[in-house]
Write a protein that holds these residues in place. Structure first.
Motif, mmCIF file in Angstrom:
data_model
loop_
_atom_site.group_PDB
_atom_site.id
_atom_site.type_symbol
_atom_site.label_atom_id
_atom_site.label_comp_id
_atom_site.label_asym_id
_atom_site.label_seq_id
_atom_site.Cartn_x
_atom_site.Cartn_y
_atom_site.Cartn_z
ATOM 1 N N UNK A 16 32.398 9.120 -69.624
ATOM 2 C CA UNK A 16 31.160 9.897 -68.890
ATOM 3 C C UNK A 16 30.279 10.569 -69.653
ATOM 4 N N UNK A 17 30.482 11.231 -70.690
ATOM 5 C CA UNK A 17 29.761 12.094 -71.458
ATOM 6 C C UNK A 17 28.733 11.253 -72.235
ATOM 7 N N UNK A 18 29.224 9.944 -72.654
ATOM 8 C CA UNK A 18 28.368 8.877 -73.271
ATOM 9 C C UNK A 18 27.617 8.090 -72.401
ATOM 10 N N UNK A 19 27.608 8.520 -71.095
ATOM 11 C CA UNK A 19 27.144 7.641 -70.054
ATOM 12 C C UNK A 19 27.501 5.975 -69.927
ATOM 13 N N UNK A 20 28.665 5.586 -70.391
ATOM 14 C CA UNK A 20 29.023 4.464 -70.165
ATOM 15 C C UNK A 20 29.495 4.025 -69.209
ATOM 16 N N UNK A 21 29.847 5.144 -68.255
ATOM 17 C CA UNK A 21 30.177 5.278 -66.853
ATOM 18 C C UNK A 21 29.862 6.527 -66.194
ATOM 19 N N UNK A 22 29.446 6.726 -64.904
ATOM 20 C CA UNK A 22 28.916 7.793 -64.423
ATOM 21 C C UNK A 22 30.114 8.538 -63.734
ATOM 22 N N UNK A 23 29.913 9.878 -63.658
ATOM 23 C CA UNK A 23 31.014 10.507 -62.847
ATOM 24 C C UNK A 23 31.068 10.289 -61.379
ATOM 25 N N UNK A 24 29.946 9.856 -61.077
ATOM 26 C CA UNK A 24 29.930 9.236 -59.511
ATOM 27 C C UNK A 24 30.833 7.713 -59.441
ATOM 28 N N UNK A 25 30.597 7.116 -60.507
ATOM 29 C CA UNK A 25 31.499 5.729 -60.525
ATOM 30 C C UNK A 25 33.039 6.163 -60.700
ATOM 31 N N UNK A 26 33.517 7.351 -61.440
ATOM 32 C CA UNK A 26 34.795 7.522 -61.511
ATOM 33 C C UNK A 26 35.083 8.041 -60.109
ATOM 34 N N UNK A 27 34.380 8.882 -59.601
ATOM 35 C CA UNK A 27 34.601 9.415 -58.219
ATOM 36 C C UNK A 27 34.961 8.059 -57.354
ATOM 37 N N UNK A 28 34.179 7.419 -57.201
ATOM 38 C CA UNK A 28 34.071 6.129 -56.145
ATOM 39 C C UNK A 28 35.706 5.346 -56.556
ATOM 40 N N UNK A 29 35.881 5.309 -57.895
ATOM 41 C CA UNK A 29 36.926 4.536 -58.084
ATOM 42 C C UNK A 29 38.276 5.303 -57.707
#
Length: 127
Positions: A16-29
């Motif tokens: 998330x910090x490196x923007x490989x994925x977003x916090x929103x994507x993590x939340x959705x998952x």
């Protein structure tokens, strides 16, 4: 894409910090996983997806501004129902306290938020 809910907290925060994925994507998952398994186990007794996305979006916005979101950057976590979390009942596992809504977070919950965690839901606890 990897099932983000399977990653360790440190690996997910790094991505998330490196923007490989977003916090929103993590939340959705994490919310999708909760929806898939929670009906079978009833571990999470309260959650509010809109609040989850709000928190995730704040983490993503902080990262976009170049701010350090904290060591738990966007990592979804749960809190027990015996710890105050603003806007949720602190039932301590008893129906008698179902309407005991916390006006503020406990210091432990505030520390999770300051560390960048996304509060996914409230987990059950015996009385």
């Amino acid at each position: 894409m990897t099932e983000l809910w399977r990653l360790s907290a440190t690996e997910l925060a790094r991505r998330i910090r490196t923007r490989e994925v977003s916090a929103r994507e993590a939340a959705t998952d994490a919310l999708a996983r909760l929806d898939a398994v929670n009906p079978l186990i009833n571990a999470v007794v309260a959650h509010d997806p809109a609040r989850v996305y709000e928190q995730a979006d704040r983490v993503d916005a902080a990262i976009a501004r170049g701010e350090d979101p904290g060591p738990l950057a966007g990592v979804p976590v749960t809190t027990k129902i015996n710890v105050d979390q603003a806007g949720f009942a602190t039932t301590n596992g008893t129906v008698l306290q179902k309407d005991l809504i916390a006006p503020a977070n406990s210091p432990a919950v505030d520390n999770l938020v300051r560390a960048g965690a996304v509060l996914l839901g409230r987990t059950n606890s015996p009385t």
